[in-house]
Scaffold this motif. Structure first.
Motif, PDB file in Angstrom:
ATOM      1  N   TYR B  71       0.637  -1.134  -0.055  1.00 30.68           N
ATOM      2  CA  TYR B  71      -0.590  -0.202   0.102  1.00 30.68           C
ATOM      3  C   TYR B  71       0.763   1.714   0.006  1.00 30.68           C
ATOM      4  O   TYR B  71       2.208   1.151   0.399  1.00 30.68           O
ATOM      5  N   ASN B  72       0.746   2.186  -1.177  1.00 26.16           N
ATOM      6  CA  ASN B  72       0.857   3.370  -0.738  1.00 26.16           C
ATOM      7  C   ASN B  72      -0.426   4.609  -1.277  1.00 26.16           C
ATOM      8  O   ASN B  72      -0.895   4.406  -2.402  1.00 26.16           O
ATOM      9  N   SER B  73      -0.241   5.615  -0.031  1.00 27.15           N
ATOM     10  CA  SER B  73      -1.385   6.182  -0.438  1.00 27.15           C
ATOM     11  C   SER B  73      -1.055   6.933  -1.762  1.00 27.15           C
ATOM     12  O   SER B  73      -2.345   7.474  -2.218  1.00 27.15           O
ATOM     13  N   GLU B  74      -0.474   7.417  -2.174  1.00 29.38           N
ATOM     14  CA  GLU B  74      -0.136   8.356  -3.007  1.00 29.38           C
ATOM     15  C   GLU B  74       0.158   7.749  -4.634  1.00 29.38           C
ATOM     16  O   GLU B  74      -1.289   7.802  -5.577  1.00 29.38           O
ATOM     17  N   LYS B  75      -0.035   6.567  -4.360  1.00 29.20           N
ATOM     18  CA  LYS B  75      -0.410   5.436  -5.327  1.00 29.20           C
ATOM     19  C   LYS B  75      -1.832   5.475  -5.994  1.00 29.20           C
ATOM     20  O   LYS B  75      -2.178   5.153  -6.994  1.00 29.20           O
ATOM     21  N   TYR B  76      -1.762   4.629  -4.758  1.00 34.82           N
ATOM     22  CA  TYR B  76      -3.421   4.324  -4.633  1.00 34.82           C
ATOM     23  C   TYR B  76      -4.318   5.700  -5.323  1.00 34.82           C
ATOM     24  O   TYR B  76      -5.326   5.530  -6.458  1.00 34.82           O
ATOM     25  N   GLN B  77      -4.521   7.220  -4.819  1.00 37.45           N
ATOM     26  CA  GLN B  77      -4.635   8.637  -4.846  1.00 37.45           C
ATOM     27  C   GLN B  77      -4.580   8.642  -6.471  1.00 37.45           C
ATOM     28  O   GLN B  77      -5.661   8.671  -7.234  1.00 37.45           O
ATOM     29  N   LYS B  78      -3.425   8.457  -6.616  1.00 35.17           N
ATOM     30  CA  LYS B  78      -3.042   8.300  -8.600  1.00 35.17           C
ATOM     31  C   LYS B  78      -4.218   7.034  -9.247  1.00 35.17           C
ATOM     32  O   LYS B  78      -4.511   7.812 -10.433  1.00 35.17           O
TER      33      LYS B  78
END
Lengths: 262, 324
Positions: B71-78
């Motif tokens: 999980y990495n919120s920045e990747k999920y966000q994109k």
């Protein structure tokens, strides 16, 4: 290391009876005691620890009325250098994204390495302002942090996950970190600090001073609406033991022993 | 129209329960809006999750890409920003979890979505979604409405409802990753497992749990004496652990342990939802708290509304007598 730390003044409702007010959209808070939000208090402490280790300055930011000044001065007494309070009744505090926009306007354009916030406010429980603020500022973020290790141009944090597991994440600075309770032991403000805090700069600003159009952070343009508050029906199946305190203790002891619970 | 999308949450080889809880709620909502339930899974080699999600969804959109191994919120966000713009759900649900709160607010800002966090229920009135949330740590509920146009975004509180039976058979569609390259400015390093203490409270038969109401470390001997006569282990809420009265391995709640003892005595614990989630599986629950409105009483079998400092010494004394 230059740090902004965002704080909120909240009521302590942990043992208070909460009643909805006549508007139906607020509560009667005349009997509550107010203080700095718990997680924000840990964020203030973390800011002081980082300042002590790395140098730099700490600026306190708060959206709130004059009532918040005591709390802000306490953060200054602990070692904060200056404070900004945005005092404007047009801010729609129900919408965390609009609050984030206001805080961002107070920070944007200034030099900073870190912005610290509490990870949750005990009154609205949104857990949203800090992470939204990061997006407004265009910097990386990490939420619910229990350990901060500042490096050169980077910061390594431990995020507290479910089940006691931590996730270690590294970010480029500047960044926003939302602080979880228990990360440190918040200090008491020293007497000398309290005296000095009175002389430190506390700027009180309106939305206009920040260049924020009031309508952008007002209820009319919010994309969410609070319709009404209500007291939830407590579906308790608990058998409440009545009597004087000591009688209750005796009854409970007998129930546990005779009921085979022990 | 009316489609409800749910972001599947997983970590360290496990599909998190909140995902199925959200899909259960999503099915109830979509049943009223006439829409579909769509699960969105971002992961790497997690086909078995995709299959499981199909039992609770009309469709499963599955991005299988090594970039989503952790999980990495920045990747999920994109990725989610791109998917939301492409598929235009009526409602996007993300767990109000350590992953979700690290992601959803930024996503909402980026896409200018109407966003309501920590939703505990969703009513549908005249086809309109009306999320319910809580204020003042469970003492007040609030009815919310969205303004403006969908997509709407919420984070949904975990353990708010029971998961239903798998009643759907949605097909799994592997879709191209909207994330074309890694994110440099936020890097996942590792997981650090929970500390192991001298006592494993998940195995304890009797637990005495302390919270903020105990007030000070110097009051703990009162509790220790009670625990000794009950042959109980001592655990606590976040407040007790933050205050340093107990080690992290003794924390009960979502960020600590989930316990299922035969008897759980909550002393001076108001019962934040994070705590309740960790102890409501106990067979018998006793709550001692001076606040009659404390949420802990919703889970209790026996309750005493009083000053714990008056009740506990007598309770210890009487138990000694009865058991002696």
């Amino acid at each position: 290391m230059n740090i902004f730390v965002c704080v909120k003044r909240v009521p302590d409702t942990s043992e208070a009876i909460v009643k909805v007010d006549d508007s139906g959209k607020g509560v009667d808070n005349s009997k509550f005691s107010f203080d700095i939000n718990e997680a924000d208090n840990y964020a203030v402490e973390e800011a002081m620890l980082l300042k002590e280790a790395k140098g730099g300055n700490v600026q306190v930011v708060c959206a709130g009325t004059q009532d918040a000044d005591v709390m802000i001065r306490m953060a200054l007494a602990k070692g904060g250098d200056s404070a900004i309070r945005i005092d404007d009744p047009r801010i729609n505090v129900i919408d965390p994204l609009q609050v984030a926009k206001v805080l961002a306007a107070a920070i944007k354009g200034k030099e900073f390495d870190l912005v610290l916030t509490g990870c949750m406010a005990n009154d609205d429980g949104n857990m949203a302002v800090g992470v939204a603020l990061a997006e407004e500022l265009g910097v990386p973020h990490a939420a619910m942090v229990k350990k901060v290790e500042a490096g050169e141009g980077t910061v390594k944090v431990h995020r507290e996950l479910e089940g006691g597991v931590s996730e270690v994440v590294e970010m480029d600075l500047p960044a926003v970190i939302t602080i979880q309770t228990g990360i440190n032991e918040p200090r008491y403000a020293p007497i000398r600090g309290i005296r000095q805090a009175q002389k430190k700069e506390l700027s009180v600003l309106k939305l206009d001073d920040l260049g924020v159009a009031p309508e952008d952070v007002g209820e009319d343009t919010s994309l969410i609406a609070l319709e009404n508050f209500y007291i939830p029906e407590v579906e308790s199946k608990a058998e409440i033991i009545e009597g004087e305190p000591e009688e209750k203790a005796v009854i409970l002891a007998e129930k546990m022993v005779k009921g085979g619970l022990l | 129209m009316g489609n409800v999308y749910v972001l599947a949450e997983h970590r360290q080889g496990e599909l998190r329960e909140v995902t199925l809880e959200m899909l259960t709620k999503a099915a109830a909502v979509a049943g009223q809006t006439g829409g579909e339930v769509v699960a969105v899974l971002l992961g790497s080699g997690v086909d078995s999750y995709a299959e499981k999600l199909g039992g609770f969804s009309d469709r499963v959109l599955y991005v299988d890409d090594p970039l989503f191994a952790d999980y990495n919120s920045e990747k999920y966000q994109k990725a989610l920003a791109a998917l939301i713009q492409e598929y235009k759900p009526e409602l996007m649900m993300i767990g109000h979890t350590t992953q979700g709160v690290d992601l959803a607010p930024a996503l909402a800002v980026e896409l200018k979505l109407p966003f309501i966090p920590d939703v505990i229920d969703i009513n549908v009135e005249d086809g309109k979604l009306k999320p319910v949330r809580q204020y003042y740590q469970g003492k007040v509920n609030a009815n919310f409405a969205f303004k403006g146009e969908p997509p709407y975004l919420i984070t949904f509180r975990e353990a708010s409802l029971e998961v239903g039976e798998p009643a759907k058979s949605g097909g799994v569609e592997k879709i191209d990753s909207p994330l074309k390259e890694d994110i440099a400015y936020r890097r996942f390093i590792e997981y650090v497992e929970a500390e192991v203490g001298d006592v494993d409270i998940t195995q304890s038969e009797i637990l005495v749990a302390v919270g903020r109401g105990v007030k000070e470390d110097k009051n703990m001997p009162l509790i220790e004496e009670l625990a000794a006569v009950m042959k109980a282990d001592i655990c606590g809420s976040r407040a007790a652990i933050d205050a340093g009265w107990l080690g992290h391995d003794r924390q009960v709640g979502t960020s600590g342990k989930t316990v299922k003892p035969k008897l759980y005595i909550a002393i001076g614990i108001s019962g934040a939802f994070q705590h309740l989630a960790g102890m409501k599986g106990a067979k018998t629950i006793v709550a001692i708290n001076k606040d009659p409105d404390a949420p802990i009483f919703t889970e209790a079998d026996f309750g005493i509304v009083d000053d714990l400092f008056k009740v506990i010494p007598k309770l210890t004394e009487k138990l000694k007598e009865l058991k002696g």
